[in-house]
Design a protein around this motif. Structure first.
Motif, PDB file in Angstrom:
ATOM      1  N   ASP A   1      -4.028  -7.832 -20.417  1.00 44.12           N
ATOM      2  CA  ASP A   1      -3.720  -7.067 -19.210  1.00 44.12           C
ATOM      3  C   ASP A   1      -3.470  -7.980 -18.021  1.00 44.12           C
ATOM      4  O   ASP A   1      -2.503  -7.819 -17.281  1.00 44.12           O
ATOM      5  CB  ASP A   1      -4.897  -6.131 -18.871  1.00 44.12           C
ATOM      6  N   LEU A   2      -4.383  -8.937 -17.872  1.00 42.67           N
ATOM      7  CA  LEU A   2      -4.265  -9.810 -16.705  1.00 42.67           C
ATOM      8  C   LEU A   2      -2.993 -10.638 -16.752  1.00 42.67           C
ATOM      9  O   LEU A   2      -2.352 -10.874 -15.734  1.00 42.67           O
ATOM     10  CB  LEU A   2      -5.499 -10.730 -16.598  1.00 42.67           C
TER      11      LEU A   2
ATOM     12  N   GLU B   1      -9.519 -10.028 -25.743  1.00 37.34           N
ATOM     13  CA  GLU B   1      -8.090  -9.933 -26.033  1.00 37.34           C
ATOM     14  C   GLU B   1      -7.389  -8.977 -25.075  1.00 37.34           C
ATOM     15  O   GLU B   1      -6.432  -9.335 -24.398  1.00 37.34           O
ATOM     16  CB  GLU B   1      -7.879  -9.480 -27.469  1.00 37.34           C
ATOM     17  N   GLU B   2      -7.913  -7.740 -24.991  1.00 42.68           N
ATOM     18  CA  GLU B   2      -7.237  -6.748 -24.155  1.00 42.68           C
ATOM     19  C   GLU B   2      -7.239  -7.150 -22.693  1.00 42.68           C
ATOM     20  O   GLU B   2      -6.237  -6.991 -21.982  1.00 42.68           O
ATOM     21  CB  GLU B   2      -7.881  -5.371 -24.323  1.00 42.68           C
TER      22      GLU B   2
ATOM     23  N   ILE C   1      -8.170  -4.126 -11.774  1.00 46.35           N
ATOM     24  CA  ILE C   1      -8.102  -3.761 -13.189  1.00 46.35           C
ATOM     25  C   ILE C   1      -9.511  -3.642 -13.748  1.00 46.35           C
ATOM     26  O   ILE C   1      -9.812  -2.752 -14.540  1.00 46.35           O
ATOM     27  CB  ILE C   1      -7.298  -4.811 -13.979  1.00 46.35           C
TER      28      ILE C   1
ATOM     29  N   TYR D   1      -3.150   2.128 -20.939  1.00 47.66           N
ATOM     30  CA  TYR D   1      -4.107   1.021 -21.050  1.00 47.66           C
ATOM     31  C   TYR D   1      -4.486   0.527 -19.661  1.00 47.66           C
ATOM     32  O   TYR D   1      -3.798   0.862 -18.681  1.00 47.66           O
ATOM     33  CB  TYR D   1      -3.568  -0.089 -21.949  1.00 47.66           C
ATOM     34  N   ALA D   2      -5.574  -0.236 -19.569  1.00 46.05           N
ATOM     35  CA  ALA D   2      -6.225  -0.505 -18.279  1.00 46.05           C
ATOM     36  C   ALA D   2      -5.259  -0.880 -17.157  1.00 46.05           C
ATOM     37  O   ALA D   2      -5.298  -0.312 -16.068  1.00 46.05           O
ATOM     38  CB  ALA D   2      -7.278  -1.597 -18.450  1.00 46.05           C
ATOM     39  N   LEU D   3      -4.384  -1.843 -17.446  1.00 44.49           N
ATOM     40  CA  LEU D   3      -3.468  -2.319 -16.404  1.00 44.49           C
ATOM     41  C   LEU D   3      -2.597  -1.186 -15.873  1.00 44.49           C
ATOM     42  O   LEU D   3      -2.491  -0.979 -14.661  1.00 44.49           O
ATOM     43  CB  LEU D   3      -2.602  -3.447 -16.978  1.00 44.49           C
ATOM     44  N   LYS D   4      -1.988  -0.435 -16.836  1.00 48.08           N
ATOM     45  CA  LYS D   4      -1.057   0.626 -16.419  1.00 48.08           C
ATOM     46  C   LYS D   4      -1.796   1.727 -15.664  1.00 48.08           C
ATOM     47  O   LYS D   4      -1.288   2.267 -14.685  1.00 48.08           O
ATOM     48  CB  LYS D   4      -0.345   1.213 -17.652  1.00 48.08           C
TER      49      LYS D   4
ATOM     50  N   HIS E   1     -13.213  -9.628 -10.391  1.00 45.89           N
ATOM     51  CA  HIS E   1     -13.574  -8.210 -10.453  1.00 45.89           C
ATOM     52  C   HIS E   1     -13.965  -7.753 -11.848  1.00 45.89           C
ATOM     53  O   HIS E   1     -14.353  -6.605 -12.031  1.00 45.89           O
ATOM     54  CB  HIS E   1     -12.440  -7.346  -9.896  1.00 45.89           C
ATOM     55  N   TYR E   2     -13.834  -8.632 -12.807  1.00 48.59           N
ATOM     56  CA  TYR E   2     -14.324  -8.279 -14.144  1.00 48.59           C
ATOM     57  C   TYR E   2     -15.798  -8.644 -14.332  1.00 48.59           C
ATOM     58  O   TYR E   2     -16.360  -8.462 -15.401  1.00 48.59           O
ATOM     59  CB  TYR E   2     -13.466  -8.948 -15.237  1.00 48.59           C
TER      60      TYR E   2
ATOM     61  N   HIS F   1     -11.025  -0.632 -15.733  1.00 52.14           N
ATOM     62  CA  HIS F   1     -11.452  -0.886 -17.104  1.00 52.14           C
ATOM     63  C   HIS F   1     -12.896  -0.418 -17.321  1.00 52.14           C
ATOM     64  O   HIS F   1     -13.208   0.206 -18.324  1.00 52.14           O
ATOM     65  CB  HIS F   1     -11.329  -2.374 -17.410  1.00 52.14           C
TER      66      HIS F   1
ATOM     67  N   PHE G   1     -20.504  -4.104 -17.868  1.00 54.74           N
ATOM     68  CA  PHE G   1     -19.955  -3.670 -19.158  1.00 54.74           C
ATOM     69  C   PHE G   1     -19.179  -4.780 -19.851  1.00 54.74           C
ATOM     70  O   PHE G   1     -19.057  -4.802 -21.068  1.00 54.74           O
ATOM     71  CB  PHE G   1     -19.055  -2.429 -18.953  1.00 54.74           C
TER      72      PHE G   1
ATOM     73  N   GLU H   1      -0.208  -9.838 -18.265  1.00 52.46           N
ATOM     74  CA  GLU H   1       0.924  -8.947 -17.991  1.00 52.46           C
ATOM     75  C   GLU H   1       1.081  -8.753 -16.496  1.00 52.46           C
ATOM     76  O   GLU H   1       2.169  -8.860 -15.933  1.00 52.46           O
ATOM     77  CB  GLU H   1       0.664  -7.603 -18.686  1.00 52.46           C
ATOM     78  N   ARG H   2      -0.049  -8.504 -15.838  1.00 51.80           N
ATOM     79  CA  ARG H   2      -0.034  -8.314 -14.399  1.00 51.80           C
ATOM     80  C   ARG H   2       0.479  -9.587 -13.700  1.00 51.80           C
ATOM     81  O   ARG H   2       1.293  -9.532 -12.774  1.00 51.80           O
ATOM     82  CB  ARG H   2      -1.441  -7.957 -13.914  1.00 51.80           C
TER      83      ARG H   2
ATOM     84  N   GLN I   1      -8.558 -10.611  -9.866  1.00 56.39           N
ATOM     85  CA  GLN I   1      -8.831  -9.697 -10.974  1.00 56.39           C
ATOM     86  C   GLN I   1      -9.941 -10.226 -11.881  1.00 56.39           C
ATOM     87  O   GLN I   1     -10.799  -9.468 -12.331  1.00 56.39           O
ATOM     88  CB  GLN I   1      -7.556  -9.467 -11.803  1.00 56.39           C
TER      89      GLN I   1
ATOM     90  N   ARG J   1      -2.812  -7.869 -28.064  1.00 51.24           N
ATOM     91  CA  ARG J   1      -2.715  -6.414 -28.194  1.00 51.24           C
ATOM     92  C   ARG J   1      -3.341  -5.762 -26.971  1.00 51.24           C
ATOM     93  O   ARG J   1      -4.048  -6.391 -26.208  1.00 51.24           O
ATOM     94  CB  ARG J   1      -3.470  -5.971 -29.452  1.00 51.24           C
ATOM     95  N   LYS J   2      -3.017  -4.462 -26.801  1.00 50.47           N
ATOM     96  CA  LYS J   2      -3.647  -3.724 -25.705  1.00 50.47           C
ATOM     97  C   LYS J   2      -4.436  -2.559 -26.265  1.00 50.47           C
ATOM     98  O   LYS J   2      -4.185  -2.101 -27.381  1.00 50.47           O
ATOM     99  CB  LYS J   2      -2.597  -3.240 -24.712  1.00 50.47           C
ATOM    100  N   ARG J   3      -5.424  -2.116 -25.448  1.00 48.89           N
ATOM    101  CA  ARG J   3      -6.219  -0.966 -25.884  1.00 48.89           C
ATOM    102  C   ARG J   3      -5.667   0.277 -25.213  1.00 48.89           C
ATOM    103  O   ARG J   3      -5.644   0.369 -23.989  1.00 48.89           O
ATOM    104  CB  ARG J   3      -7.684  -1.171 -25.500  1.00 48.89           C
TER     105      ARG J   3
ATOM    106  N   ASP K   1      -2.325   0.502 -12.193  1.00 47.69           N
ATOM    107  CA  ASP K   1      -1.059   0.550 -11.446  1.00 47.69           C
ATOM    108  C   ASP K   1      -0.723   1.968 -11.021  1.00 47.69           C
ATOM    109  O   ASP K   1      -0.390   2.235  -9.861  1.00 47.69           O
ATOM    110  CB  ASP K   1       0.081  -0.013 -12.317  1.00 47.69           C
TER     111      ASP K   1
ATOM    112  N   MET L   1      -6.447  -0.026 -30.658  1.00 45.48           N
ATOM    113  CA  MET L   1      -5.650  -1.162 -30.246  1.00 45.48           C
ATOM    114  C   MET L   1      -4.184  -0.896 -30.570  1.00 45.48           C
ATOM    115  O   MET L   1      -3.849  -0.435 -31.659  1.00 45.48           O
ATOM    116  CB  MET L   1      -6.118  -2.431 -30.975  1.00 45.48           C
TER     117      MET L   1
END
Lengths: 878, 112
Positions: free
Chosen positions: A31-32, A26-27, B43, B25-28, A58-59, B47, A63, A34-35, A55, B74-76, B31, B63
């Motif tokens: 994120d991706l 989900e997260e 990212i 959170y990871a993206l921010k 790169h995941y 992450h 982990f 949003e980017r 991206q 949602r974001k972490r 950035d 979250m």
């Protein structure tokens, strides 16, 4: 609105969701995404999509990966247990495993050997830097309908190519034929050795890109300087500096060492080129300029193409270079055969050396294919053994599969288990086969007359090995893996399982396949040996025994022949001495330009000729059919011919004796006799029209000696050597026996025969190993049945019949399939020889009966053991 | 997992989490890293470091609210834990002490 159309790339999203852990999905995708939208606004949707992919990839980090993708410790334990169980299985059934691994290792070793051999064949000449641009000039001539192609050229050709077609060639080189020459150095000829080498024009050094250890490649430009190979230089000068030293070549020529080059690669056509002397030296010494015209095809012409020149294109350009020039010269007669020249590129020299009707029709490449196919078949036979034995054993392991499945094994895991077991076995077999190859290589090298080794240092070799293991593992393991894992646990565990009809039928088919191949190979071997034997027994028409010959090295010997002869004859152990230009076992000299009464004017004839001194025919015990032999009593015999029967037919003369034959400018000869046909060429071919004539001049190359008794050979040799030392002290005295020379005709065929028998034996052996394994298995399965039968009064004989009949039927079917296949291919092979054996029915009978007998022996071994067992034992258990 | 020292990248990420507070959170973080250091980072790399720092106990996470830009996902959001702050402090002190022992650069530090 624009954002709606621009959604993240679906595939990348799918990929991400596949490999990423659920609780992170989900997260991360949030994120991706949003980017992505930020990127779409800032740049373009394409850029955004690219970045999205970037991206996602790169995941791919430990982990974030799912447990099932990231190899977990639980799985590792499973793999370990597979190997362990496989290992225990091998140990638990020692005999069975030995048969399995041993058979597979044999098959792999044979395939590896064949592989190394093929690699060696394919890499022939490849070490030369200019491999792609070197070519030899060939000519195709028409001798009254018989079209022949060879590499013999007149010395006039190279200069024409060099000047008229300068744009297409970087180098054009005239070369003599490779020859044994006596090299002498030091004061009073202190060191004398015989080495093979050539007289060549200077371009050859650049063409072959000789690696110069000393001196320069240009040394050959000076007609007084020569090049030596490293080993020749060592042999001549030891550790002294060879540069600038004088070397005497033969008895007439001398040159200074101008350079030393690294030995040329063993698997190349120039392996024997251990010295290169300037062609100009030979030319001026032998006075070729005055003597030779376009008709004297005494040399070879090598070329290196210019950078952008193409072989086919240049070939068609130079096509008529020889014809156009020769028809106008003094030697116009040589144009009668309408010579067409073309280039034969280096990459075809070794594997595509055969020409038929002027077309390149293959050559050794066929042998490469043949042995490649045989190698693959042998491996296949070994794989089949493995498959057969595993499926047969499956009944024993069916319970294991049932339990595993009940406990919750997936089919995939079972497939994987069996595959890993087969990989384990294949790996062990491979290690064993490497050892076998190491042991067998010296013999194999001797057999194939090559210098091969395992290319350890070559990364590609290991890569191929890994691939090889993988393929074999898959072939050998696939069937058991998929078959065993398909068992229904309920059936297996209830005990109603019996191995399946389909599986046993497939096993039968495999056995038939194995024996078909084996019988075909046996048939091939028998035929090859029959052919060799047949040709060896061919009546020669002369007596080759007790004759030895000494090559003539100096003109003094030719001049003093008569004195030498009488001195040689002083020994009572020497019966007769005669000199000749060629050996009777190989009359290689051909001549044309004959004319006789009644000759068809359109005929462009070609005869083999043999020039000799008096007494030659008598010495080899030839048979005169008509007329008489040469005689010292007739002075006019210096202009006399003897012809063989084939020549008489060829010339269309009914009463040849007394006819006159005009031989170019050599004069008019009278035919005084007809000799019974003799095998003076390849014993596989028809007798060629041959003319014999007397000669006491410069053409003589060999002195032939007939010994009177076998037990005084040593005495005779001492005498001969003494005489030669006296009259030709500068040369090295060497002699050979004529029958040994003749035996060389069979080297190639005997090699093929040995290889074929080696493979046939291997195939039979592997097949028998398989059938032995199967018979053990069948006997084991039927232990109870046999016990009951015995108790009820069955005799050992009837039990033996019961157990062997099935296998014999299978082998018999194989024979029925193999005979037509074998007949077809062997008939094809034997057609290559003019003088050939017949494919008698008994060859096939022997092959079939032999195979049946071997099978019977193999199977009986087990079945008799079972049949004589005490039934109490087999019935008591359980 | 017992490795508690901070690497250079880890330290910066940790500091950035502190700076970004509710937006960490990871993206921010990725950035912000690019903006602050001028270095590119994916990212995924960010992450995985955040994840590693959480396992070491320097970060805690929960979250956050779903937003529209992220397709309702949602974001972490990460926050520095007490141990994380200690680790940062220890790292800073180590540096300051090292700087102090390096006389040639004392003036330089005062200037900036």
């Amino acid at each position: 609105m624009a954002e709606r159309r621009n959604v993240p790339p679906r595939l990348a999203e799918r990929l991400l969701n596949w490999f990423v852990k659920d609780d992170l999905a989900e997260e991360i995708s949030g994120d991706l995404e949003e980017r992505f939208y930020a990127d779409v606004r800032a740049t373009s949707s394409f850029r955004a999509a690219c970045n999205y992919w970037y991206q996602v990839i790169h995941y791919l980090r430990p982990f974030a990966l799912r447990k099932s993708i990231w190899m977990s410790s639980a799985n590792y334990a499973m793999y370990r247990s597979h190997v362990k169980i496989g290992y225990r299985n091998i140990l638990a059934n020692k005999w069975y495993s030995l048969m399995n691994i041993g058979g597979l290792a044999l098959g792999m070793a044979a395939t590896l050997l064949v592989g190394i051999w093929i690699y060696d064949e394919l890499s022939y000449n490849r070490e030369f830097e200019n491999y792609d641009t070197i070519a030899q000039v060939m000519q195709t001539q028409n001798f009254s309908g018989e079209i022949k192609t060879d590499g013999n050229q007149p010395m006039q050709l190279a200069p024409v190519l060099r000047t008229d077609y300068a744009d297409y060639f970087r180098h054009v080189v005239t070369s003599s034929f490779i020859n044994n020459e006596l090299l002498t150095v030091g004061e009073n000829g202190a060191t004398k050795i015989t080495r093979t080498g050539n007289f060549m024009e200077p371009g050859i050094a650049h063409m072959l890109a000789l690696q110069m250890l000393k001196g320069s490649r240009d040394a050959l430009e000076d007609p007084g300087s020569m090049l030596l190979s490293e080993t020749t230089a060592k042999a001549l000068f030891g550790n002294d500096d060879p540069m600038g030293q004088d070397v005497q070549i033969g008895t007439m020529m001398e040159a200074q060492v101008g350079g030393v080059y690294q030995d040329l690669p063993q698997n190349s056509d120039f392996a024997d080129l251990t010295f290169i002397a300037p062609w100009q030296l030979l030319n001026s010494t032998a006075n070729f300029e005055e003597r030779l015209g376009w008709g004297n095809n005494w040399f070879q012409t090598y070329v290196q193409l210019a950078d952008r020149a193409d072989v086919t294109q240049v070939s068609s350009l130079i096509k008529n270079a020889k014809y156009d020039n020769s028809k106008n010269g003094a030697d116009a007669g040589s144009a009668d055969t309408r010579p067409v020249i073309h280039l034969h590129p280096m990459k075809k020299w070794h594997l595509y050396a055969r020409f038929e009707n002027g077309l390149n029709t293959g050559g050794a490449i066929e042998r490469v294919w043949l042995f490649g196919i045989i190698g693959i078949f042998i491996l296949l036979l070994a794989c089949i053994n493995f498959m057969n034995l595993s499926t047969a054993k499956s009944v024993k392991r069916a319970r294991e599969v049932g339990i595993r499945k009940t406990i919750g094994s997936f089919r995939n895991q079972l497939v994987f288990q069996f595959l890993s077991e087969s990989f384990l076995v294949v790996f062990l077999a491979f290690v064993l086969s490497l050892l076998l190859v190491l042991c067998a290589l010296p013999f194999f090298n001797a057999l194939t007359d090559k210098v091969m080794s395992l290319p350890y240092a070559n990364g590609w070799f290991w890569l191929v090995c890994v691939l090889f293991i993988f393929c074999t593992g898959c072939i050998a393991g696939s069937y058991p893996a998929f078959y065993l894992s398909s068992f229904r646990p309920i059936k297996v565990l209830k005990g109603t399982f019996s191995g399946g009809k389909g599986a046993s039928n497939l096993r039968r088919a495999f056995v038939v396949f194995q024996f078909t191949i084996s019988v075909v190979l046996v048939l091939g071997t028998v035929t090859v040996y029959r052919q060799i034997q047949h040709v060896k027994e061919r009546p020669l028409g002369y007596d080759k025994n007790q004759i030895l010959y000494v090559p003539i090295n100096s003109p003094e010997v030719r001049k003093g022949f008569k004195t030498i002869r009488s001195e040689l004859l002083l020994s009572s152990s020497i019966e007769e001495v005669a000199a000749s230009d060629v050996l009777i076992t190989g009359t290689v000299v051909t001549n044309s330009g004959f004319d006789w009464k009644g000759k068809d004017p359109a005929m462009s004839e070609e005869f083999r000729t043999l020039r000799s001194t008096h007494g030659f025919g008598n010495m080899i015990h030839w048979e005169i059919k008509e007329g008489r032999d040469f005689s010292r009593d007739f002075k006019s015999d210096s202009l006399a011919f003897l012809i063989n029967e084939t020549a008489a037919n060829y010339m269309n003369l009914e009463n040849p004796v007394g006819e006159m034959v005009q031989w170019g400018t050599n004069g008019s000869f009278k035919i005084v006799g007809v000799v019974k046909d003799m095998v003076t060429n390849s014993p596989y071919e028809a007798v060629k029209p041959t003319i014999f004539t007397l000669h006491y001049g410069g053409f003589l190359n060999f002195i032939n000696l007939k010994l009177s008794r076998e037990d005084t050979t040593q005495e005779a040799l001492t005498h001969i050597e003494k005489v030669f030392q006296k009259y030709d002290p500068k040369s090295l005295f060497t002699y050979h026996f004529l029958d040994e020379q003749y035996a060389r005709n069979f080297i190639d065929e005997e090699r093929t025969g040995k290889l074929a028998s080696f493979f046939a034996l291997l195939a039979i052996f592997i097949s028998c190993l398989g059938i032995l394994g199967l018979s053990v298995f069948v006997a084991e399965q039927r232990t109870k049945e046999i016990g009951v039968r015995k108790v009820l009064g069955a005799s050992v004989l009837s039990l033996w019949k019961l157990l062997t009949r099935d296998f014999l039927v299978l082998v018999f079917i194989s024979c029925c399939i193999a005979i037509p296949i074998g007949y077809y291919y062997m008939n094809e092979w034997i057609q290559e020889y003019t003088y050939r054996t017949e494919l008698h029915w008994w060859i096939f009978a022997v092959a079939v009966l032999g195979t049946l007998a071997i099978t019977l022996l193999t199977v009986s071994f087990q079945s008799i053991k079972v049949a004589i067992n005490n039934p109490v034992k087999s019935l008591k258990t359980e | 997992m017992k490795e508690t020292r901070l690497g250079e990248f880890e330290e910066i990420i940790l500091l950035l989490v502190g700076i970004l507070e509710q937006e960490a959170y990871a993206l921010k973080v990725a950035d912000e890293f690019e903006i602050q250091t001028g270095r590119k980072v994916s990212i995924g790399a960010t992450h995985s470091t955040l994840d590693r720092l959480s396992k070491k106990g320097f970060l805690t996470s929960k979250m956050g609210k779903p937003t529209a830009q992220r397709g309702g996902r949602r974001k972490r959001v990460y926050t520095i834990s007490a141990t994380g702050q200690e680790a940062l402090k220890a790292s800073k002190e180590l540096r300051t002490s090292l700087w102090k022992q390096f006389p040639a650069f004392i003036n330089l530090t005062f200037q900036t």
